[in-house]
Scaffold this active site. Structure first.
Site, mmCIF file in Angstrom:
data_model
loop_
_atom_site.group_PDB
_atom_site.id
_atom_site.type_symbol
_atom_site.label_atom_id
_atom_site.label_comp_id
_atom_site.label_asym_id
_atom_site.label_seq_id
_atom_site.Cartn_x
_atom_site.Cartn_y
_atom_site.Cartn_z
ATOM 1 N NE ARG A 1 -2.168 5.710 0.738
ATOM 2 C CZ ARG A 1 -1.743 4.745 1.535
ATOM 3 N NH1 ARG A 1 -0.439 4.557 1.697
ATOM 4 N NH2 ARG A 1 -2.569 3.964 2.161
ATOM 5 C CG ASN B 1 -2.292 9.536 -5.274
ATOM 6 O OD1 ASN B 1 -3.277 10.265 -5.326
ATOM 7 N ND2 ASN B 1 -2.218 8.492 -4.469
ATOM 8 C CB SER C 1 -0.924 -0.002 1.220
ATOM 9 O OG SER C 1 -0.182 0.042 2.425
#
Length: 265
Positions: free
Chosen positions: A203, A207, A199
């Site tokens: 992440r 993005n 994660s």
């Protein structure tokens, strides 16, 4: 690049300069297919970080400080405050690690604000470099490498502080402290443990990759004299995104390291 269609333009800009693209290794040799551009720009931004902070530290004065020194002091105090508020152990590594993570990721993310063709165009036409992606954090290899580095530090300090037996007990006897629940506990805790670096890295990658795609779409779909209509508002908003993503990665790093010191999980 002007002769490319919009789809070809987008596909071209989403490819990394790799050893395979240069013909050094075969395309199917994925393990050795190093992304040269991602490594170069990550090293470049890391060097910029070290040079600026080292230069300021050498010229630090107690008198009226310069603007750069004030800015660096604000960043250092900001990171130090978050470390003190979140990390409750005693480790001289955490603050420098957090500062490095925050500033380095911020600088890598900030490369996304460089105009899409500003570096790839001269690289291709003047240097003969066919592909060039200048945003290291939009490459999953870079973000996952950093996340795995944090993960190994977390495992190392967990074992160091709690001992191997204590670390294994946390996996086997949490959340249900009963021998019959050990298989279930191991399944839950191992998935949770492995999910942390996944994660953390995905992440940041997701993005930044999404932000890069938006800039590429603006460049591909609009004529050059109208690209600012889409790129400028997104760039202003993206300043917030790149800062938040660096902050989130830093805070999760601090939290994970704090968990390594915490025996009451």
């Amino acid at each position: 690049m002007a002769s490319l269609t919009a789809s070809e333009y987008i596909e071209h800009h989403l490819q990394n300069l790799s050893l395979a693209k240069l013909g050094v290794v075969a395309e199917e040799a994925s393990f050795w297919n190093v992304h040269i551009d991602s490594l170069f720009f990550s090293w470049l931004t890391g060097t910029i970080f070290l040079v600026i902070f080292y230069s300021v530290s050498r010229k630090t004065t107690a008198a009226v400080p310069g603007k750069l020194q004030c800015f660096i002091e604000i960043v250092v105090e900001f990171v130090d405050k978050n470390v003190r508020d979140t990390f409750h152990g005693t480790n001289s590594l955490i603050a420098p690690l957090s500062l490095t993570v925050f500033v380095w990721i911020f600088l890598m993310n900030m490369m996304d604000l460089v105009p899409v063709d500003f570096l790839p165009y001269p690289a291709e036409h003047w240097l003969g470099i066919p592909y060039l992606k200048v945003v290291p954090s939009a490459d999953v290899n870079i973000t996952m490498a950093m996340a795995i580095g944090v993960f190994f530090l977390m495992i190392f300090y967990s074992i160091k502080m709690k001992g191997l037996r204590g670390f294994l007990n946390e996996l086997a006897l949490h959340p249900f402290n009963h021998p019959i629940m050990i298989p279930f506990n191991l399944l839950v805790e191992i998935v949770s443990l492995l999910g942390k670096p996944l994660s953390l890295g995905m992440r940041l990658f997701g993005n930044m990759f999404a932000g890069e795609v938006v800039f590429i779409l603006c460049a591909a779909m609009l004529p050059w004299y109208l690209q600012w209509i889409g790129s400028l508002p997104w760039a202003i908003f993206h300043i917030l995104v790149i800062t938040i993503q660096a902050f989130v990665f830093m805070m999760l790093t601090i939290v994970y390291m704090s968990m390594a010191y915490d025996s009451e999980q």
